[in-house]
Design a protein around this motif. Structure first.
Motif, short mmCIF file in Angstrom:
data_model
loop_
_atom_site.label_atom_id
_atom_site.label_comp_id
_atom_site.label_asym_id
_atom_site.label_seq_id
_atom_site.Cartn_x
_atom_site.Cartn_y
_atom_site.Cartn_z
N ALA A 18 0.85 -1.19 0.00
CA ALA A 18 0.00 0.00 0.00
C ALA A 18 0.88 1.23 0.00
CB ALA A 18 -0.91 -0.01 1.23
N GLY A 19 0.46 2.27 -0.72
CA GLY A 19 1.21 3.51 -0.81
C GLY A 19 0.42 4.67 -0.25
N ARG A 20 1.08 5.81 -0.14
CA ARG A 20 0.43 6.98 0.45
C ARG A 20 -0.41 7.76 -0.56
NH1 ARG A 20 4.93 9.89 3.99
NH2 ARG A 20 6.28 9.43 2.25
N ASP A 21 -0.23 7.51 -1.85
CA ASP A 21 -1.00 8.20 -2.88
C ASP A 21 -2.11 7.27 -3.36
OD1 ASP A 21 -2.00 9.75 -4.90
OD2 ASP A 21 -0.17 9.73 -6.11
N ARG A 22 -3.35 7.66 -3.17
CA ARG A 22 -4.49 6.81 -3.52
C ARG A 22 -4.57 6.56 -5.03
NH1 ARG A 22 -10.53 7.46 -1.13
NH2 ARG A 22 -11.25 5.40 -1.76
#
Length: 112
Positions: A65-69
């Motif tokens: 999972a990343g911080r940018d949706r």
């Protein structure tokens, strides 16, 4: 049916007084959101001085999972399972295999 007193309900025996004064204040924190490829949303708290990672494993599905949706990280592909013969075929051609097989059969027959 006997009813017990509710004096210690929700607390462990011997845990001491509840609240911040005895334990001290929490470190200043920041909340960071992470999104995986399946659009699962995870919010994590980090200390303000901590280095926040770019990716985090999704606790629901295990994908990165990343911080940018809108730009989620892609999971690294896993290599397919290869049998012993699969590894041999990566190193040798069919013609090489035929030559080796004929040499081995000749040795077994004693005609070499």
């Amino acid at each position: 049916m006997a009813r017990g007193s509710g004096n210690i309900r929700g607390a462990r025996i011997g845990s001491g007084p509840l609240g911040e004064p005895e334990r001290g204040d929490l470190a200043p924190r920041t909340t960071v959101s992470f999104w995986c490829g399946k659009d699962h949303h995870t919010q994590l708290s980090f200390a303000v001085e901590a280095v926040v990672p770019e990716t985090w494993d999704c606790p629901r599905c295990g994908l990165p999972a990343g911080r940018d949706r809108d730009d989620v990280p892609v999971a690294e592909g896993t290599s397919r399972y290869l049998t012993h013969m699969g590894f041999v075929r990566q190193r040798r051609s069919q013609e090489d295999g035929e030559i080796l097989l004929n040499e081995a059969l000749a040795k077994l027959r004693g005609t070499s």
